[in-house]
Write an enzyme that holds these catalytic residues in place. Structure first.
Site, PDB file in Angstrom:
ATOM      1  CB  SER A  49      -0.970  -0.040   1.184  1.00 34.96           C
ATOM      2  OG  SER A  49      -2.004   0.897   1.013  1.00 34.96           O
ATOM      3  CG  ASP A 185      -4.326  -1.500   0.229  1.00 33.41           C
ATOM      4  OD1 ASP A 185      -3.478  -2.129   0.871  1.00 33.41           O
ATOM      5  OD2 ASP A 185      -4.389  -0.257   0.201  1.00 33.41           O
TER       6      ASP A 185
END
Length: 318
Positions: A49, A185
């Site tokens: 991320s 993500d």
């Protein structure tokens, strides 16, 4: 391929600024020990991320101070304010419905393209590992700069895939190894990618007989401590849990990986993490007040005597 020294970077949205400031502290410790900067001291960089953005930046030659400035200057483009969000949501109402992601991702993509340009994974100056998750195959995707099939992938797209936090940003579509993927993500796989990096190092470096042969620096973005009481946890349904469950899942796998790494690596494992004050834990709070609070927390952590001692010990071993 040498992979004994690992730098691993957690996810955490705007709190990636904290990681950048802590990495600046590591660079100071290295300089005091008469050693060159971060990129020359680590064999493998891993990021999930927001940590993927930082890892990619470092792997392409940027320093922590430059990356910290990116968070300061570009935060409103990545996380637009309420007025812009409402306007965007109104335009997406008929195509994505009332429960569309909070942000449309256009500002994020603009920042990533500006930051990384036409750079590809294969141009990384050090081996690089970035996590994501494909919702089509329902399997993790581990982007690797040292994997021939991934070398030509644009860095900005790899980052876009890794930062697509559910409910915050739309999934990112791209073709990986000839397969069309819907990527979200990397935090849903490993918000703390340390275990993934350890596994890769042990697989690729034949001189690593066990995890105890490794030196690992795992950098967090601040640890949430905002409680969800029993009554709330018992009464919330799908609607109430929609956003909080993402934070809970990210936190849970971050802490579990820390537990695993601490036990299997032993005294070669260094973790930089600190509790966040209430109100500083949102992934997308880009107000001046929040940024000031994050910077104060990060700097306070670096000034602690135990942190200084551990950084000196890390620098001596790198």
């Amino acid at each position: 391929m040498k992979m004994r020294r690992i730098l691993s970077l957690d996810g955490g949205g705007i709190r990636g600024l904290v990681s950048c400031l802590w990495l600046q502290g590591v660079e100071v410790a290295l300089a005091q020990a008469g050693k060159p900067g971060l990129l020359k001291r680590f064999d493998l960089l891993a990021g999930s991320s927001t940590g993927a953005l930082i890892a990619c930046g470092l792997a392409l030659g940027r320093n922590p101070a430059e990356l910290a400035e990116l968070y300061r200057r570009q935060r409103h483009d990545i996380f637009p304010g309420m007025a812009e969000r409402l306007w965007s949501r109104a335009g997406r109402l008929f195509t994505q419905g009332a429960s569309a992601p909070r942000y449309d991702g256009k500002g994020l993509e603009k920042v990533l393209k500006k930051t990384f340009g036409s750079a590809t994974l294969g141009e990384a100056k050090k081996p690089l590992l970035v996590t994501s998750y494909d919702t089509v195959s329902r399997k993790p995707v581990m982007f690797k700069s040292f994997k021939p099939e991934h070398a030509g992938l644009p860095v900005w797209e790899v980052c876009r895939a890794s930062v697509a936090a559910p409910t915050y940003f739309p999934a990112h579509g791209m073709t990986v190894e000839g397969r069309k993927c819907s990527l979200i993500d990397g935090g849903v796989v490993a918000n703390n990618p340390t275990a993934c990096a350890i596994a890769e190092a042990m697989r690729k470096d034949r001189r690593v007989d066990s995890a105890h042969d490794l030196l690992v620096l795992s950098v967090g973005t601040g640890e949430r401590n905002r409680p969800i009481n029993l009554r709330t946890a018992r009464e919330w349904g799908a609607l109430e849990w929609a956003v909080p469950i993402i934070d809970v899942l990210f936190d849970g796998n971050t802490d579990s990986v820390d537990y695993i790494a601490r036990h299997i690596v032993g005294d070669g494992y260094f973790r930089m993490q600190a509790e966040l004050m209430p109100g500083l834990d949102d992934l997308d709070d880009v107000t001046e007040t929040n940024l000031a609070g994050l910077e104060a927390m990060a700097n306070s952590y670096l000034l602690r005597a135990d942190t200084q001692q551990r950084l000196a010990g890390l620098a001596a071993r790198l």
